[in-house]
Scaffold this motif. Structure first.
Motif, PDB file in Angstrom:
ATOM      1  N   LEU A   1       2.252   1.722   4.333  1.00 23.44           N
ATOM      2  CA  LEU A   1       1.107   1.701   3.437  1.00 23.44           C
ATOM      3  C   LEU A   1       0.976   0.307   2.852  1.00 23.44           C
ATOM      4  O   LEU A   1       1.956  -0.257   2.342  1.00 23.44           O
ATOM      5  CB  LEU A   1       1.283   2.705   2.297  1.00 23.44           C
ATOM      6  N   SER A   2      -0.222  -0.238   2.928  1.00 21.57           N
ATOM      7  CA  SER A   2      -0.515  -1.511   2.274  1.00 21.57           C
ATOM      8  C   SER A   2      -1.103  -1.192   0.901  1.00 21.57           C
ATOM      9  O   SER A   2      -2.064  -0.436   0.788  1.00 21.57           O
ATOM     10  CB  SER A   2      -1.511  -2.318   3.115  1.00 21.57           C
ATOM     11  N   LEU A   3      -0.492  -1.765  -0.135  1.00 21.38           N
ATOM     12  CA  LEU A   3      -0.804  -1.392  -1.511  1.00 21.38           C
ATOM     13  C   LEU A   3      -1.290  -2.604  -2.299  1.00 21.38           C
ATOM     14  O   LEU A   3      -1.170  -3.749  -1.842  1.00 21.38           O
ATOM     15  CB  LEU A   3       0.446  -0.794  -2.163  1.00 21.38           C
ATOM     16  N   PRO A   4      -1.860  -2.389  -3.483  1.00 17.97           N
ATOM     17  CA  PRO A   4      -2.322  -3.513  -4.300  1.00 17.97           C
ATOM     18  C   PRO A   4      -1.207  -4.517  -4.588  1.00 17.97           C
ATOM     19  O   PRO A   4      -0.022  -4.186  -4.562  1.00 17.97           O
ATOM     20  CB  PRO A   4      -2.791  -2.821  -5.587  1.00 17.97           C
ATOM     21  N   GLY A   5      -1.625  -5.734  -4.882  1.00 13.43           N
ATOM     22  CA  GLY A   5      -0.659  -6.788  -5.168  1.00 13.43           C
ATOM     23  C   GLY A   5       0.039  -7.295  -3.933  1.00 13.43           C
ATOM     24  O   GLY A   5       1.137  -7.848  -4.012  1.00 13.43           O
ATOM     25  N   ASP A   6      -0.578  -7.086  -2.756  1.00 10.79           N
ATOM     26  CA  ASP A   6      -0.026  -7.525  -1.477  1.00 10.79           C
ATOM     27  C   ASP A   6       1.314  -6.866  -1.167  1.00 10.79           C
ATOM     28  O   ASP A   6       2.157  -7.422  -0.472  1.00 10.79           O
ATOM     29  CB  ASP A   6       0.116  -9.053  -1.449  1.00 10.79           C
ATOM     30  N   ALA A   7       1.523  -5.661  -1.676  1.00  9.98           N
ATOM     31  CA  ALA A   7       2.756  -4.927  -1.398  1.00  9.98           C
ATOM     32  C   ALA A   7       2.606  -4.134  -0.106  1.00  9.98           C
ATOM     33  O   ALA A   7       1.535  -3.608   0.198  1.00  9.98           O
ATOM     34  CB  ALA A   7       3.081  -3.986  -2.554  1.00  9.98           C
ATOM     35  N   LEU A   8       3.679  -4.067   0.646  1.00  7.93           N
ATOM     36  CA  LEU A   8       3.718  -3.266   1.866  1.00  7.93           C
ATOM     37  C   LEU A   8       5.006  -2.450   1.846  1.00  7.93           C
ATOM     38  O   LEU A   8       6.089  -2.992   1.684  1.00  7.93           O
ATOM     39  CB  LEU A   8       3.698  -4.161   3.115  1.00  7.93           C
ATOM     40  N   VAL A   9       4.857  -1.137   2.004  1.00 11.10           N
ATOM     41  CA  VAL A   9       6.018  -0.260   1.993  1.00 11.10           C
ATOM     42  C   VAL A   9       6.105   0.474   3.321  1.00 11.10           C
ATOM     43  O   VAL A   9       5.094   0.856   3.906  1.00 11.10           O
ATOM     44  CB  VAL A   9       5.957   0.741   0.814  1.00 11.10           C
ATOM     45  N   GLN A  10       7.323   0.635   3.797  1.00  8.55           N
ATOM     46  CA  GLN A  10       7.568   1.363   5.044  1.00  8.55           C
ATOM     47  C   GLN A  10       8.468   2.552   4.739  1.00  8.55           C
ATOM     48  O   GLN A  10       9.504   2.409   4.091  1.00  8.55           O
ATOM     49  CB  GLN A  10       8.225   0.463   6.075  1.00  8.55           C
ATOM     50  N   LEU A  11       8.044   3.741   5.219  1.00 10.74           N
ATOM     51  CA  LEU A  11       8.774   4.975   4.944  1.00 10.74           C
ATOM     52  C   LEU A  11       9.232   5.604   6.246  1.00 10.74           C
ATOM     53  O   LEU A  11       8.416   5.862   7.136  1.00 10.74           O
ATOM     54  CB  LEU A  11       7.876   5.957   4.184  1.00 10.74           C
ATOM     55  N   SER A  12      10.534   5.810   6.364  1.00  9.37           N
ATOM     56  CA  SER A  12      11.116   6.523   7.500  1.00  9.37           C
ATOM     57  C   SER A  12      11.532   7.903   7.009  1.00  9.37           C
ATOM     58  O   SER A  12      12.465   8.029   6.204  1.00  9.37           O
ATOM     59  CB  SER A  12      12.325   5.755   8.053  1.00  9.37           C
ATOM     60  N   PHE A  13      10.852   8.930   7.493  1.00 13.24           N
ATOM     61  CA  PHE A  13      11.022  10.271   6.929  1.00 13.24           C
ATOM     62  C   PHE A  13      12.320  10.909   7.403  1.00 13.24           C
ATOM     63  O   PHE A  13      12.683  10.833   8.575  1.00 13.24           O
ATOM     64  CB  PHE A  13       9.815  11.133   7.280  1.00 13.24           C
ATOM     65  N   LEU A  14      12.999  11.557   6.459  1.00 11.69           N
ATOM     66  CA  LEU A  14      14.291  12.173   6.756  1.00 11.69           C
ATOM     67  C   LEU A  14      14.140  13.563   7.348  1.00 11.69           C
ATOM     68  O   LEU A  14      14.946  13.976   8.178  1.00 11.69           O
ATOM     69  CB  LEU A  14      15.147  12.225   5.485  1.00 11.69           C
ATOM     70  N   ASP A  15      13.136  14.316   6.913  1.00 12.17           N
ATOM     71  CA  ASP A  15      12.964  15.674   7.415  1.00 12.17           C
ATOM     72  C   ASP A  15      11.490  16.061   7.486  1.00 12.17           C
ATOM     73  O   ASP A  15      11.128  17.203   7.208  1.00 12.17           O
ATOM     74  CB  ASP A  15      13.743  16.677   6.556  1.00 12.17           C
ATOM     75  N   ASP A  16      10.653  15.103   7.813  1.00 15.45           N
ATOM     76  CA  ASP A  16       9.227  15.373   7.963  1.00 15.45           C
ATOM     77  C   ASP A  16       8.669  14.451   9.040  1.00 15.45           C
ATOM     78  O   ASP A  16       9.361  13.555   9.535  1.00 15.45           O
ATOM     79  CB  ASP A  16       8.485  15.173   6.638  1.00 15.45           C
ATOM     80  N   SER A  17       7.412  14.667   9.388  1.00 15.37           N
ATOM     81  CA  SER A  17       6.787  13.970  10.507  1.00 15.37           C
ATOM     82  C   SER A  17       5.944  12.785  10.046  1.00 15.37           C
ATOM     83  O   SER A  17       5.060  12.950   9.196  1.00 15.37           O
ATOM     84  CB  SER A  17       5.885  14.955  11.271  1.00 15.37           C
TER      85      SER A  17
END
Length: 204
Positions: free
Chosen positions: A154-170
């Motif tokens: 997800l690209s978020l305000p303030g030029d933040a970028l987060v990456q999520l690797s799901f543990l028990d979901d798709s």
């Protein structure tokens, strides 16, 4: 991507979630089983000894027609509320990539992973891993939604970028869910119809 990440919901009866591992996904409700075999997808109903080929596009269409991720993400009162555990990392830098004098894009460097949670409702998404970057953002402020085989960015305000690797979901479920909720938020706010989610959200 594990097959169950693509078939997070049963395309036959709508049971959610599917069970699965590797190249197989199965439904604990109706018994249908889907496998990847030598570049093709095979669906079977073991109790009836029926087996048939199925296309990925048909699986996607069937899951979509059954509501995709929305039924599981919708509370009894009709509002949206869903969460999942994930390993979370944030972009710490990016470097331009050039080829023969032309800027092709940027290579991102991600920081260390930490366990956390993503939550979404009809108005905002919350990413919380206990670090300063954690926060809650309006769906209208999400700048891009992009999925990889095992993660969601997800690209978020303030030029933040987060990456999520799901543990028990798709990650596929979350990509479709976030796109649906962001698109709905844009339309309700009168900003038009979203026609592109990556590399940035664009309306038409």
């Amino acid at each position: 991507m594990a097959l169950v990440d693509f078939c997070y919901r049963c395309p036959e009866c709508g049971h959610d979630p599917m069970g699965g591992a590797g190249d197989a996904a199965w439904c604990d409700s109706c018994g249908v089983r889907i496998e990847r075999q030598r570049g093709r997808l095979v669906a079977s109903i073991p109790e009836n000894d029926i087996q048939f080929d199925i296309k990925a596009t048909d699986l996607y269409r069937k899951i979509y027609e059954l509501g995709g991720p929305m039924p599981r993400a919708t509370r009894a009162d009709g509002t949206v509320g869903y969460s999942a555990r994930a390993e979370i990392c944030w972009r710490i830098s990016e470097q331009p990539v050039w080829h023969r004098g032309a800027l092709l894009g940027f290579a991102e460097s991600m920081g260390p992973k930490a366990p956390g949670t993503i939550r979404v409702d009809g108005e905002a998404v919350t990413v919380d891993d206990g670090r300063p970057e954690s926060g809650r953002w309006r769906l209208l402020d999400v700048r891009a939604v992009q999925a990889a085989s095992k993660s969601l960015q997800l690209s978020l305000p303030g030029d933040a970028l987060v990456q999520l690797s799901f543990l028990d979901d798709s990650p596929r479920r979350w990509e479709i869910l976030m796109r649906r909720l962001v698109a709905d938020a844009y339309e309700h706010a009168g900003r038009g119809r979203v026609i592109e989610f990556q590399p940035r959200i664009v309306t038409g």
